[in-house]
Write an enzyme that holds these catalytic residues in place. Structure first.
Site: not given
Ligand code: NDP
Length: 250
Positions: A64, A97
């Protein structure tokens, strides 16, 4: 017309089934594929797909942000730092989104949102929610990212997950993907929204919220809302949301 979702991995995506159901509901002889595109190759692959006659694409993880530089991103997508929908004829890219999430929260009571996460999706949601006048407090595992996102959208941030002061909690982290729970004070008076979804069982976040008697929804609501807005951007006709909802089990 041909459409596709591009990502890596992408085989698990529900978008092809959802868009196929939309086309069928309207009697349109169009197709929608899932195409694996590796990070760093999006510009080339978009040109190939254009030559093959694809009309539009959705963009998912991890492309993205890369998509911003591979199309003419509109002003909202630039503010979000991410594109999830491209019209391959005009090369215009948008982000559905954020506006899709506003459709999801429409009708839910409360204007104060606790946003968990500071990744790509959290940014799009934070921009859309702030521009729609919601109060937003951001928590992230890495607090520096929460502080930086909050500063850029005019939101608050917090180092530990707050127990009070919000009506809607949104899980925009990947915790559910990893099957991990988040340590929240789940309350029956609040609404809990997970962006992640699984067709097999409730996500940990949704299960924890429901166990506390709260209203909880998973990422299929956002999937349908953002997909419907993409459909309308490409085709200029109302998307058949009910058919799309049924296709993802809602
Ligand atoms: P990114 O990789 O950009 O961000 C991931 C985020 O998750 C970061 O804030 C990271 O924190 C945090 N994180 C990862 N593992 C953990 C954990 N175990 N505990 C707490 N925080 C954690 O991902 P996206 O923003 O693209 O996506 C996030 C979620 O949203 C995904 O599950 C994705 O599948 C879902 N999604 C669903 C959509 C839909 O249409 N339903 C659309 C877009 C996304 P840190 O910065 O500390 O690493």
């Amino acid at each position: 017309m041909k459409f596709a979702v591009l990502g890596d991995p992408v085989a698990h995506s529900l978008s092809p089934a959802m868009h196929a159901a939309a086309f069928e509901a309207l009697g349109l002889d169009y197709t929608y594929d899932a195409v694996r595109v590796q990070a760093g190759t999006l510009g080339t692959r978009l040109k190939e797909l254009g030559h093959k006659g694809y009309r539009g694409v959705n963009i998912t993880v991890p492309l993205k942000e890369e998509a911003l530089g591979a199309c003419n991103a509109d002003a909202f997508a630039l503010r979000c730092g991410a594109v999830n929908t491209i019209d391959l004829q005009s090369r215009v890219g948008i982000n559905t989104d954020g506006p899709g999430f506003l459709e999801v929260v429409r009708g839910i009571e409360g204007r104060e949102v606790l946003l968990l996460g500071a990744g790509g999706s959290a940014r799009a949601l934070a921009v859309a929610l702030r521009e729609a006048g919601f109060g937003v407090t951001i928590w992230n595992r890495n607090p520096d990212r929460a502080a930086s996102l909050a500063a850029s959208v005019g939101a608050s941030w917090t180092e530990s997950i707050p127990t009070e002061g919000y009506d809607i909690a949104v899980n925009a982290t990947s915790s559910s993907l990893q099957g991990e729970s988040l340590d929240l004070n789940y309350q029956p008076t609040r609404t809990y929204i997970d962006l992640y979804y699984s067709m097999d069982s409730d996500t940990a976040f949704v299960a924890d919220a429901r166990a506390a008697g709260a209203h909880a929804i998973d990422g299929r609501e956002l999937l349908v809302a953002q997909g419907a807005l993409s459909f309308e951007f490409w085709l200029g006709i109302p998307a058949p949301r009910q058919a799309m909802r049924r296709a993802v089990g809602l």
